[in-house]
Scaffold this motif. Structure first.
Motif, PDB file in Angstrom:
ATOM      1  N   ARG A 313      58.933  54.195 -39.281  1.00 41.38           N
ATOM      2  CA  ARG A 313      59.526  54.603 -40.560  1.00 41.38           C
ATOM      3  C   ARG A 313      59.091  53.749 -41.749  1.00 41.38           C
ATOM      4  N   PHE A 314      57.963  53.018 -41.600  1.00 37.52           N
ATOM      5  CA  PHE A 314      57.501  52.208 -42.730  1.00 37.52           C
ATOM      6  C   PHE A 314      57.047  53.095 -43.888  1.00 37.52           C
ATOM      7  N   LYS A 315      56.501  54.261 -43.554  1.00 34.18           N
ATOM      8  CA  LYS A 315      56.056  55.184 -44.612  1.00 34.18           C
ATOM      9  C   LYS A 315      57.221  55.564 -45.522  1.00 34.18           C
ATOM     10  N   GLU A 316      58.413  55.712 -44.942  1.00 34.31           N
ATOM     11  CA  GLU A 316      59.579  56.038 -45.760  1.00 34.31           C
ATOM     12  C   GLU A 316      59.899  54.916 -46.743  1.00 34.31           C
ATOM     13  N   VAL A 317      59.748  53.674 -46.291  1.00 31.31           N
ATOM     14  CA  VAL A 317      60.002  52.527 -47.175  1.00 31.31           C
ATOM     15  C   VAL A 317      59.048  52.562 -48.364  1.00 31.31           C
ATOM     16  N   ASN A 318      57.769  52.788 -48.084  1.00 30.76           N
ATOM     17  CA  ASN A 318      56.785  52.847 -49.165  1.00 30.76           C
ATOM     18  C   ASN A 318      57.062  53.996 -50.122  1.00 30.76           C
ATOM     19  N   ASP A 319      57.371  55.159 -49.551  1.00 35.28           N
ATOM     20  CA  ASP A 319      57.565  56.342 -50.385  1.00 35.28           C
ATOM     21  C   ASP A 319      58.830  56.252 -51.231  1.00 35.28           C
ATOM     22  N   VAL A 320      59.896  55.711 -50.654  1.00 38.17           N
ATOM     23  CA  VAL A 320      61.188  55.699 -51.348  1.00 38.17           C
ATOM     24  C   VAL A 320      61.341  54.474 -52.243  1.00 38.17           C
ATOM     25  N   VAL A 329      57.941  43.755 -47.377  1.00 33.10           N
ATOM     26  CA  VAL A 329      58.375  44.016 -45.998  1.00 33.10           C
ATOM     27  C   VAL A 329      57.307  43.518 -45.023  1.00 33.10           C
ATOM     28  N   LEU A 330      56.040  43.807 -45.300  1.00 32.30           N
ATOM     29  CA  LEU A 330      54.959  43.380 -44.412  1.00 32.30           C
ATOM     30  C   LEU A 330      54.876  41.854 -44.338  1.00 32.30           C
ATOM     31  N   ARG A 331      55.080  41.193 -45.490  1.00 34.31           N
ATOM     32  CA  ARG A 331      55.060  39.732 -45.478  1.00 34.31           C
ATOM     33  C   ARG A 331      56.213  39.172 -44.651  1.00 34.31           C
ATOM     34  N   ARG A 332      57.392  39.769 -44.806  1.00 35.29           N
ATOM     35  CA  ARG A 332      58.553  39.304 -44.031  1.00 35.29           C
ATOM     36  C   ARG A 332      58.331  39.557 -42.540  1.00 35.29           C
ATOM     37  N   VAL A 333      57.773  40.713 -42.215  1.00 36.66           N
ATOM     38  CA  VAL A 333      57.486  41.028 -40.818  1.00 36.66           C
ATOM     39  C   VAL A 333      56.516  40.004 -40.232  1.00 36.66           C
ATOM     40  N   ALA A 334      55.506  39.644 -41.005  1.00 43.77           N
ATOM     41  CA  ALA A 334      54.532  38.659 -40.536  1.00 43.77           C
ATOM     42  C   ALA A 334      55.216  37.349 -40.178  1.00 43.77           C
ATOM     43  N   ARG A 335      56.130  36.892 -41.045  1.00 44.25           N
ATOM     44  CA  ARG A 335      56.838  35.626 -40.764  1.00 44.25           C
ATOM     45  C   ARG A 335      57.729  35.767 -39.528  1.00 44.25           C
ATOM     46  N   ARG A 336      58.357  36.919 -39.383  1.00 43.57           N
ATOM     47  CA  ARG A 336      59.227  37.121 -38.221  1.00 43.57           C
ATOM     48  C   ARG A 336      58.425  37.139 -36.931  1.00 43.57           C
ATOM     49  N   ARG A 376      60.705  42.705 -30.877  1.00 43.11           N
ATOM     50  CA  ARG A 376      61.511  43.809 -31.401  1.00 43.11           C
ATOM     51  C   ARG A 376      62.875  43.324 -31.887  1.00 43.11           C
ATOM     52  N   ALA A 377      63.452  42.362 -31.173  1.00 44.51           N
ATOM     53  CA  ALA A 377      64.743  41.812 -31.591  1.00 44.51           C
ATOM     54  C   ALA A 377      64.615  41.116 -32.945  1.00 44.51           C
ATOM     55  N   ALA A 378      63.498  40.435 -33.167  1.00 47.39           N
ATOM     56  CA  ALA A 378      63.283  39.771 -34.461  1.00 47.39           C
ATOM     57  C   ALA A 378      63.172  40.797 -35.579  1.00 47.39           C
ATOM     58  N   GLN A 388      68.419  45.770 -51.246  1.00 48.14           N
ATOM     59  CA  GLN A 388      68.297  46.991 -50.440  1.00 48.14           C
ATOM     60  C   GLN A 388      68.186  46.623 -48.962  1.00 48.14           C
ATOM     61  N   LEU A 389      69.119  47.125 -48.157  1.00 46.70           N
ATOM     62  CA  LEU A 389      69.068  46.896 -46.718  1.00 46.70           C
ATOM     63  C   LEU A 389      68.017  47.819 -46.112  1.00 46.70           C
ATOM     64  N   ILE A 390      67.068  47.241 -45.399  1.00 43.89           N
ATOM     65  CA  ILE A 390      65.960  48.000 -44.820  1.00 43.89           C
ATOM     66  C   ILE A 390      66.036  47.914 -43.305  1.00 43.89           C
ATOM     67  N   ASP A 391      66.041  49.064 -42.672  1.00 41.98           N
ATOM     68  CA  ASP A 391      66.142  49.154 -41.217  1.00 41.98           C
ATOM     69  C   ASP A 391      64.737  49.228 -40.633  1.00 41.98           C
ATOM     70  N   LEU A 392      64.383  48.236 -39.830  1.00 37.74           N
ATOM     71  CA  LEU A 392      63.042  48.182 -39.255  1.00 37.74           C
ATOM     72  C   LEU A 392      63.109  48.215 -37.730  1.00 37.74           C
ATOM     73  N   GLU A 393      62.204  48.947 -37.149  1.00 35.24           N
ATOM     74  CA  GLU A 393      61.990  48.915 -35.712  1.00 35.24           C
ATOM     75  C   GLU A 393      60.493  48.974 -35.469  1.00 35.24           C
ATOM     76  N   GLY A 394      60.070  48.558 -34.301  1.00 34.37           N
ATOM     77  CA  GLY A 394      58.660  48.605 -33.983  1.00 34.37           C
ATOM     78  C   GLY A 394      58.411  49.227 -32.629  1.00 34.37           C
ATOM     79  N   SER A 395      57.268  49.870 -32.495  1.00 33.51           N
ATOM     80  CA  SER A 395      56.816  50.385 -31.195  1.00 33.51           C
ATOM     81  C   SER A 395      55.661  49.509 -30.736  1.00 33.51           C
TER      82      SER A 395
END
Length: 705
Positions: A313-320, A329-336, A376-378, A388-395
């Motif tokens: 659902r990252f595309k939704e974050v970019n679009d909205v 978000v990508l920078r935060r994900v990298a640190r996590r 995934r837990a991170a 803005q609260l952003i819900d992230l999950e990864g496959s």
């Protein structure tokens, strides 16, 4: 003596510099893959190096010091200051395995060794190392290792000098003056460099669980380049010590030039191997590191793993929320990702929202899944950007060496297959399975067989009836696909449906299934039985915007009203390419076909999409229905879903009813239609026709099954 590399293994990460005390604790000797071997190595180096330091101090003669002229004292004092500065301000190397960089103290320690001998060189470097350690507040074991490492490197150079018959001291200095002297200096410098790099590479290798040779080669070019520049200045500094000691301080200018040039080279190399947005390794660096890790794994027998991660659902974050928020978000994900992984794991960004993790020393697939679940837990932790609260999950897809591949390209491809399955099945993490890979030899044979089955008429349908819970009348059937293989018999749909989805055969298979189902409905209609049929369609079918046109032609050819056909879709559709799927769904609705949401409750659904999509029906998954009579939590889900669906004007089907008790319980919860073994099991067309005619044509009373 000089060190091209200065970090001690006791606190060196294999992936990145420390960011917290927790990181430091995580990289203690005890956390190394071979803690006893590492401790023994560190102890041996420290003992030998400190022994040389003690010997050097013990041999210092007060008479030699007082006999020095002012020029010699000035030269040594100047060198001490510059050695300390060189230790405090290293050149940062690009290799993440060597986060503390390259010290420039070599520029002055090496000339001291050449001109004044072993003892002054060891003592000055020891003083400078301890002072730099105090300034940086390094751990004692790190300081001791660095002191010992430098002393042994100086000792290696002195041994070469001594072998050549040159043993300079404070009272008997040596100054190079011939071409052969310069050649000797090259050999002395090479000996010092090799010993220094060998000691550090071995320590880091033991800490990170990789071979010393791999670590030695990892940034050899950078280390050798900077060290060669420093060694090259040594003859000039030695000459100045002899003839113009006041000018020794001026050599700080070329030292500064070396520092700036090396730093610029490092920045350029870093940019070539790292992602600009996140600072993570890029694809080029991943390939280099993965190739080395694969070779190590094959040599040592310790598996390594490659994880590919794609954000859901990252595309939704970019679009909205816009691209600036998406970048953050990508920078935060990298640190996590960095924080969730082990020190020697490499994290890379491949582009967009796709990341990779190279995990060295993974015991087995189960251990790899544990690491992936930690990642995934991170990602699941709360992420707030600009309020803005952003819900992230990864496959995440996982492939291991040597279980799944022994070459990088194959390893990457198989991790990619596993990631696709994790995303498609919404399982979060999948380990590569050749049985589910359309590119494996067995799967290629299955594709060929399925293609032949479609062409030769080996595809058949079984039908499972559905009945009204209110008046117990038959309301229709669900068509379930089967492959009647000429030698294997009935092939389970779970085996060939994924093959069809991944191979491009899904559209053809769906067309065949729809044609067979509608052919049967037309036959029943000719026999006086109006039997609506439900057919499952893949989310890939809904991305094909030509499907409604083809289906309209099939309905017209069989002379059937569209209302007799229900297409069942899964919740995966709600997380696929929604824009394209929505167009197809609306076209099917406009055609008059009913749409049903299958397996409701097992995936991820947006209530907004439930309201906006043209759905006529919801099927509650059997996992809730089968236990609703005895498990209150499941009963709550069934009742709530039924109220929700009725509130949205939708019909409710409960699948998986296997007992009379379950039938009555679901009826009391106001569901509309029942499906399950209590009513009837799936049947071939002939048996289904007999079952339906008995109930619909009156020979058997219609009543409670």
């Amino acid at each position: 003596m000089t060190s091209a590399r200065r970090p001690s293994a006791a606190h060196t990460q294999g992936a990145r510099p420390y960011v917290s005390g927790a990181d430091e604790a995580r990289n203690h000797v005890r956390s190394a893959p071979r803690p006893r071997l590492l401790a023994a190595f560190l102890g041996s180096v420290i003992a030998a190096g400190l022994g040389l330091v003690v010997f050097s101090v013990s041999t210092v003669s007060l008479d030699d010091i007082t006999a020095m002229d002012s020029g010699q004292v000035l030269a040594l004092a100047t060198c001490l200051v510059l050695i300390v500065l060189g230790e405090i301000r290293p050149v940062m190397g690009s290799s993440m395995a060597d986060p503390l960089g390259v010290t420039l103290s070599t520029t002055f320690v090496f000339p001291v060794l050449l001109h004044f001998g072993l003892v002054p060189a060891v003592i000055l470097h020891t003083i400078a190392t301890l002072l730099a350690g105090l300034v940086a507040r390094k751990a004692m074991i790190r300081n001791l290792f660095n002191v010992a490492q430098y002393a042994l490197s100086v000792g290696a150079g002195w041994l070469v000098l001594a072998a050549a018959g040159i043993r300079p001291t404070l009272s008997d200095t040596w100054t190079p003056s011939t071409l052969s002297d310069l050649l000797l200096i090259v050999v002395v410098g090479a000996a010092s460099f090799v010993v220094n790099d060998f000691l550090v590479a071995t320590a880091i290798g033991l800490m990170a669980g990789i071979s010393p040779w791999t670590q030695f080669r990892s940034d050899l070019r950078f280390q050798a380049t900077v060290s060669a520049a420093q060694f090259g200045l040594a003859p000039l500094v030695a000459v100045l010590m002899e003839y113009a000691p006041a000018f020794v301080a001026l050599t700080v200018v070329p030292m500064y030039a070396i520092h700036k040039s090396a730093a610029a080279s490092v920045r350029s190399e870093h940019q070539a191997q790292h992602d600009d947005l996140t600072g993570l390794a890029n694809r080029k660096r991943l390939i280099e590191q993965a190739t080395e890790a694969i070779n190590d794994a094959l040599r040592t027998g310790e598996p390594c793993a490659l994880f590919l991660l794609d954000l859901d659902r990252f595309k939704e974050v970019n679009d909205v929320l816009g691209h600036p928020v998406g970048d953050e978000v990508l920078r935060r994900v990298a640190r996590r990702l960095e924080g969730a992984l082990r020190p020697d794991d490499l994290v890379a960004r491949l582009g967009g929202d796709e990341f990779a993790v190279l995990a060295r020393r993974v015991r087995d697939a189960e251990a790899a899944v544990t690491i992936a679940e930690r990642v995934r837990a991170a990602l699941d932790a709360e992420l707030v950007i600009d309020g803005q609260l952003i819900d992230l999950e990864g496959s995440i897809g996982v492939a291991l060496v040597p279980d799944h591949a022994t070459e990088y390209e194959v390893l990457f491809s198989r991790a990619d297959v596993a990631m696709y399955l994790a995303k498609a099945d919404r399982t979060g993490v999948e380990v590569y399975d050749s049985a589910r890979d359309v590119n494996s030899t067995s799967r290629i044979g299955l594709i060929s067989g399925l293609r032949n089955a479609i062409e030769q008429g080996e595809i058949e349908l079984h039908y499972q009836p559905k009945a009204s819970l209110a008046d117990q009348t038959v309301t229709g059937v669900e068509a379930l696909v089967r492959w009647n293989h000429p030698t294997r018999g009935l092939v389970p749909p779970d085996e060939f449906i994924p093959v069809a989805e991944q191979s491009g055969l899904m559209h053809r298979l769906t067309d065949v299934v729809l044609d067979l189902a509608l052919t049967q409905v037309a036959k029943w209609q000719d026999q006086g039985m109006t039997v609506p049929v439900a057919v499952n369609v893949s989310f890939r079918d809904l991305l094909d915007q030509t499907m409604p046109t083809r289906l309209a032609g099939t309905l017209e050819r069989h002379g059937l009203a569209p209302e007799l056909l229900t297409l069942e879709i899964t919740e995966r559709v709600l997380t696929a390419d929604m824009d394209r799927a929505r167009i197809t769904l609306q076209a099917l609705c406009d055609l008059g076909v009913r749409l049903s949401l299958d397996d409701f409750g097992t995936g991820w659904s947006s209530l907004r999409l439930l309201r906006e999509l043209p759905l006529a029906e919801i099927k509650i998954d059997r996992s809730f229905v089968s236990r609703a009579a005895v498990v209150e939590e499941d009963a709550v889900v069934v009742r709530a879903t039924t109220r929700l669906a009725h509130g949205l004007g939708m019909h409710v089907v409960a699948e998986g009813i296997e007992t009379a008790v379950a039938w009555q319980a679901i009826k009391d919860m106001n569901c509309d239609t029942a499906q399950g073994w209590h009513l009837a099991r799936p049947m071939p067309s002939g048996r289904a026709t007999e079952w339906l005619s008995e109930r619909l044509l009156g020979r058997v009373p219609v009543g409670h099954p």
